[in-house]
Design an enzyme around this catalytic site. Structure first.
Site, PDB file in Angstrom:
ATOM      1  N   ARG A 160       0.808  -1.234   0.000  1.00  0.00           N
ATOM      2  CA  ARG A 160       0.000   0.000   0.000  1.00  0.00           C
ATOM      3  C   ARG A 160       0.842   1.286   0.000  1.00  0.00           C
ATOM      4  O   ARG A 160       0.445   2.293   0.597  1.00  0.00           O
ATOM      5  CB  ARG A 160      -0.951   0.041   1.193  1.00  0.00           C
ATOM      6  N   SER A 235     -10.911   0.195   2.404  1.00  0.00           N
ATOM      7  CA  SER A 235     -10.226   0.075   3.701  1.00  0.00           C
ATOM      8  C   SER A 235      -9.739   1.459   4.114  1.00  0.00           C
ATOM      9  O   SER A 235      -9.007   2.102   3.365  1.00  0.00           O
ATOM     10  CB  SER A 235      -9.010  -0.842   3.601  1.00  0.00           C
ATOM     11  N   GLU A 330      -4.866   4.395   5.313  1.00  0.00           N
ATOM     12  CA  GLU A 330      -4.562   4.110   3.896  1.00  0.00           C
ATOM     13  C   GLU A 330      -5.056   5.273   3.045  1.00  0.00           C
ATOM     14  O   GLU A 330      -4.451   5.660   2.053  1.00  0.00           O
ATOM     15  CB  GLU A 330      -5.252   2.808   3.455  1.00  0.00           C
TER      16      GLU A 330
END
Ligand code: FAD
Ligand code: EPU
Length: 334
Positions: A160, A235, A330
């Protein structure tokens, strides 16, 4: 050329009522010089807005990447190098690859967003990450207007993240991305439990790339909220990676805590931590935690960016207190 006082509600998936002072659609690379000549600051590149949280109105210029086009650059018996404009919809590129029977993107089906944003956080799902198909990209440095090619080694991809989310944050506009897709032998990524189970349920013993894509689409549709119905950005936090010793200490108190062994420690599902801290289904006003997945923060209708931000802060504080684990967002806060 640019629009003033533009509502951003249709341009990001949280659906917040925020505005940008200036907004421009970048459809052709040739427009870039005149856009960069504009003195409006700050500047932000936007794709589909599926990984951003606007905490307030944006006082500067939003450059929305709408550079389109998919073309094959190289085609041999083993692989194809395909180049896509940064404004192409990621899932459209996945569908294109399936139509041409090219392997590599099937597990990444239905991830929202644009092709140009995929390298930013090295998108990933169901056992595959973007860097596994990446060849190179072209980007324009906002400060100079100069074009530059980035090879895989130069992008610093990891879970990520990439150099564009760290050292070079907000400094380059990714205009084109090249991917290397498999034509001949292609090893399918079937390790993810839910893919295996879905194939089994469907009685598919020898899956092809379309079967995998169909399974991933079914799983995603079942688990994740559709942003056109309820505002969200997937997310909200990354899954934290902790040391083996911290993991073992926590396991003594929480023997059912799931984890995955990774190169640099143990990855713990943030969803499990958030659910066990009691947040799943929580709602204050219109800001809440999705009742079907604890890692997804949702806007039930009229939440503000500040309310979403405060909820995220309250969640990470409580995870820190209960588990001594720091959650890293994120989503990009703007
Ligand atoms: P945006 O949200 O518009 O931008 C994200 C960041 O990238 C911003 O900082 C922006 O400034 C920058 N940026 C965007 N385009 C460019 C460009 N061309 N050049 C330079 N900078 C740029 N992500 C996953 O990895 N896996 C998943 O499974 C997943 N599932 C999701 C499910 C849902 C329902 C949602 C809403 C999101 C999900 N996401 C997932 C997050 C999101 O899909 C990805 O992060 C996606 O790559 C964001 O693309 P975007 O075009 O919307 O980027
Ligand atoms: N879980 C809970 N409660 C929940 C949901 C999940 O305890 O409400 C636990 C379960 O133990 C489950 C585990 O969390 O097994 C993992 O859940 P899931 O398989 O849904 O995956 P995730 O870790 O929450 C990650 C990515 C997703 C990606 C999926 C599939 C991150 C931050 N998220 O989610 O990516 O689609 O795996 O690979 O890595 C995104 O980045 O926006 C995103 C959606």
């Amino acid at each position: 050329m640019f629009i003033t006082d533009q509502s951003l509600a249709p341009f990001h998936t949280f659906g917040l009522q925020v505005k940008a002072a200036f907004f421009v659609n970048l459809q052709h690379e040739e427009q870039i010089d005149s856009i960069l000549a504009l003195r409006h600051r700050p500047r932000l590149i936007l794709g589909s807005g599926s990984n951003v949280l606007f905490t307030k109105n944006f006082a500067g210029l939003i450059i929305r990447n709408a550079i389109m086009g998919i073309r094959v650059l190289e085609n041999n018996q083993d692989y194809v190098i395909v180049e896509a404009g940064g404004g192409e919809v990621w899932h459209d590129l996945v569908l294109w690859s399936l139509e041409h029977n090219l392997g590599g993107l099937e597990n990444l089906s239905l991830i929202p967003g644009t092709v140009g944003a995929a390298p930013i956080q090295n998108i990933g799902a169901y056992g595959v990450e973007f860097d596994s198909v990446f060849h190179q990209l072209e980007a324009i440095e906002l400060a100079s207007g100069h074009s530059r090619v980035f090879t895989k080694d130069q992008c610093g991809f990891a879970y990520r993240t990439s150099i564009f989310k760290r050292e070079l944050k907000n400094r380059f506009l990714i205009t084109k991305v090249q991917l290397k897709l498999n034509k001949g032998v292609h090893k399918l990524a079937l390790d993810y439990g839910e893919i295996k189970n879905t194939l089994l349920e469907r009685g598919i013993a020898n899956p092809n790339i379309r079967d995998i894509s169909d399974c991933v689409i079914a799983i995603r549709t079942r688990k994740l909220p559709d942003p056109s119905k309820i505002g969200n950005a997937g997310s909200f936090f990354k899954n934290p990676i902790i040391s083996e010793s911290s993991y073992l200490a926590l396991l003594a108190d929480y023997p059912d805590m799931p984890s995955y062994l990774v190169e640099n420690g143990r990855k713990i599902p943030a969803a499990w931590l958030i659910e066990h801290a009691g947040w799943k289904g929580y709602r204050k006003g219109d800001a809440g935690v999705y009742d079907n997945h604890a890692l997804v923060l949702v806007n039930h209708g009229h939440a503000t960016g500040q309310e979403m931000y405060q909820l995220a802060e309250a969640i990470s504080d409580s995870i820190q207190q209960i588990f001594q684990i720091e959650l890293e967002p994120e989503v990009n806060f703007i």
